[in-house]
Design a protein around this motif. Sequence first.
Motif, mmCIF file in Angstrom:
data_model
loop_
_atom_site.group_PDB
_atom_site.id
_atom_site.type_symbol
_atom_site.label_atom_id
_atom_site.label_comp_id
_atom_site.label_asym_id
_atom_site.label_seq_id
_atom_site.Cartn_x
_atom_site.Cartn_y
_atom_site.Cartn_z
ATOM 1 N N PHE A 1 2.274 4.197 4.110
ATOM 2 C CA PHE A 1 1.139 4.638 3.308
ATOM 3 C C PHE A 1 -0.147 4.378 4.105
ATOM 4 C CE2 PHE A 1 3.984 3.371 -0.467
ATOM 5 C CZ PHE A 1 4.441 4.664 -0.642
ATOM 6 N N TRP B 1 -1.444 0.927 5.081
ATOM 7 C CA TRP B 1 -0.571 0.089 5.914
ATOM 8 C C TRP B 1 -0.329 0.732 7.275
ATOM 9 C CZ3 TRP B 1 0.604 -4.646 6.511
ATOM 10 C CH2 TRP B 1 1.808 -5.073 7.105
ATOM 11 N N GLU C 1 -5.810 6.584 -0.652
ATOM 12 C CA GLU C 1 -4.835 5.516 -0.856
ATOM 13 C C GLU C 1 -3.418 6.042 -0.622
ATOM 14 O OE1 GLU C 1 -5.360 3.027 -4.416
ATOM 15 O OE2 GLU C 1 -3.265 3.564 -4.803
ATOM 16 N N THR D 1 4.314 6.348 -4.756
ATOM 17 C CA THR D 1 2.902 6.212 -4.398
ATOM 18 C C THR D 1 2.608 4.815 -3.869
ATOM 19 O OG1 THR D 1 2.520 5.615 -6.700
ATOM 20 C CG2 THR D 1 2.086 7.899 -6.085
ATOM 21 N N ALA D 2 1.498 4.695 -3.155
ATOM 22 C CA ALA D 2 1.136 3.401 -2.575
ATOM 23 C C ALA D 2 0.979 2.340 -3.658
ATOM 24 C CB ALA D 2 -0.153 3.540 -1.762
ATOM 25 N N CYS D 3 0.398 2.733 -4.776
ATOM 26 C CA CYS D 3 0.221 1.776 -5.864
ATOM 27 C C CYS D 3 1.225 2.075 -6.968
ATOM 28 C CB CYS D 3 -1.203 1.870 -6.414
ATOM 29 S SG CYS D 3 -1.510 0.654 -7.691
ATOM 30 N N PRO D 4 1.960 1.036 -7.413
ATOM 31 C CA PRO D 4 2.979 1.263 -8.458
ATOM 32 C C PRO D 4 2.404 1.805 -9.767
ATOM 33 C CG PRO D 4 3.229 -0.914 -7.464
ATOM 34 C CD PRO D 4 1.959 -0.351 -6.932
ATOM 35 N N ASP E 1 1.831 -9.407 1.707
ATOM 36 C CA ASP E 1 0.910 -8.276 1.860
ATOM 37 C C ASP E 1 0.640 -7.628 0.507
ATOM 38 O OD1 ASP E 1 0.626 -8.362 4.674
ATOM 39 O OD2 ASP E 1 2.616 -7.453 4.890
ATOM 40 N N PHE E 2 1.694 -7.521 -0.304
ATOM 41 C CA PHE E 2 1.553 -6.909 -1.624
ATOM 42 C C PHE E 2 0.625 -7.745 -2.496
ATOM 43 C CE2 PHE E 2 3.130 -6.088 -6.014
ATOM 44 C CZ PHE E 2 2.751 -4.760 -6.074
ATOM 45 N N GLY F 1 -2.070 -5.378 -3.547
ATOM 46 C CA GLY F 1 -1.627 -4.676 -4.750
ATOM 47 C C GLY F 1 -1.075 -3.301 -4.444
ATOM 48 N N ARG F 2 -0.883 -2.993 -3.145
ATOM 49 C CA ARG F 2 -0.334 -1.697 -2.730
ATOM 50 C C ARG F 2 0.923 -1.957 -1.914
ATOM 51 N NH1 ARG F 2 -3.856 -1.243 -5.682
ATOM 52 N NH2 ARG F 2 -5.667 0.124 -5.682
#
Lengths: 374, 165
Positions: free
Chosen positions: A40, A43, A119, A163-166, B77-78, B82-83
């Motif tokens: 993503f 990262w 994102e 997606t990058a964010c849950p 890292d999470f 939060g990603r």
Amino acid sequence: MKFQNLMASTGEWLRGEGPHHQVVVSSRVRLARNLRNRAFPGWAKKAERTLILELIKPRVEELPEMQEPFSELLQDLSALEKQVLVERHLISREHAAKSAGSAIIMNRKQTLSVMVNEEDHLRMQSIRSGLQLRQAFKLVDKVDSALEAKLDFAYDAKLGYLTACPTNVGTGMRASAMLHLPGLVLSELINQVIQAVNKIGLAVRGLYGEGTEAMGNLFQISNQTTLGEKEDEIISRLNKVIETIIEKEQDARQVLVQKRPNTLWDQIGRAYGLLTYAHAMTSKEALNLLSVVKLGIDLGAFPEDKRLAIDQLFIETQPAHLQKSTQQKLNAEERDHFRAQIIRERLKSFPKPDISKVAREPEVTGNSEPEKNE
Amino acid sequence: MLCDVCKCNDAAVFLTQIVDGKMQKVNLCEGCSKEKGVQDPTGFALADLLLGIGAAEEIEKGGSSTRCPVCGFTQADFKKTGRLGCSSCYVAFGEGLNSLLKAMHKGTAHVGKLPARAQKSLALSDRMKTLTENLRKAVQEENYETAAALRDEIKQLESQLTESK
Ligand SMILES: [Zn+2]
Ligand SMILES: [Zn+2]
């Protein structure tokens, strides 16, 4: 298309007169997508981001919906230009902070914008004026289907689009509407409405600022959840709630007209006076006064053909728009002077509020018959 | 009161949302509220913020692996962002993520749009099941001509399936 051209024209969503435009300024639907087996954007290393950008950008530019697009790498835009795009809601604040490896591609009408490496690898957004969530979804869904034929999207049979964010997993969809709610704010009912809506899993917040402090009485309502519900169901749920809010807002306006007319005319008169005569005005003050004049137009105190001028000022009095149009960097004090000057010039031929027009035909909603009221 | 994110500055922004009957509260300092895009209507959801705060613990409790084998992203890292790192992180941190997704969303399984690619491979694998069953029958009934034809068709389908992957 060059940035200059973009600045010169207003987005169609602002000019249009969509359904329920007295309360619903605009509708937006955004889809988040990512490429399979790629890190993503948050990262990925710069080289991988660049590679992803090179995979995606040409595919977006060749879409039939994107003829002669405005397509720029974020690194080629100045901080001020990015801020202008944010003020027009064409890119997110997060995206404006990006540089190498990110891009923005949008159509000429400014109704479809695609952010690459925000994102997520892809964020596609469609904006329409008024309440048109379904139409906005239709366009962005079509674009998504065209792109998935050429790009391998990360999709899981159980979790849907990854997606990058849950918080976005599943449909990857965020549908939202921008609402103008001066009636509910003036009658101090807004917090009740916000709490009720939050309880059913939708988010409402001030467009600028929180709760009753929302500037310009502008609020945004959107879905909070993306997994376990069909796109269609999410939009239906939102539409239902928005229609209820519209009703509540119109009721609140009618109660103000009938029970507290003096307060209402005083507010409208003051807003008119300050906007047409002031020589210094902060962004917050401008938004709040413009909101009251907009309400005046809805109620009939100002002629309908003045609506566009007011709607445009909402955007053009924002800090980056001001600086872009003067072509110079301004400090806060200079901005306030220049903002007041622009507003005075625009409102030169703006007629005084005519309250008698309101008393004779208090139009309740854009769509229903005007009620007769002696 | 200290900021929930950086845990060092005084909180200046207080947010409360009630989502599906659950109260969510977050207190932020000026800096973090800006950084988290609280003022940005397009980006902000309280659930997003909470992710950075309580979610990582959830994942740890879930006993999933600590590092994604594909992209190298870690639980730490999470916790920080939060990603997630890549789409395979959903597999690597699967167990912990599940309880998180359950708390965050309406359901735990996607019921929305299916990409044409997935639709196609779904149809192909259905067809494959039928063909395999027919082949089994044909062999049982010693109907070798039919069995040979079925084998050819299965071979073709197999190559289509790998293409559509
Ligand atoms: Zn902080
Ligand atoms: Zn990963």
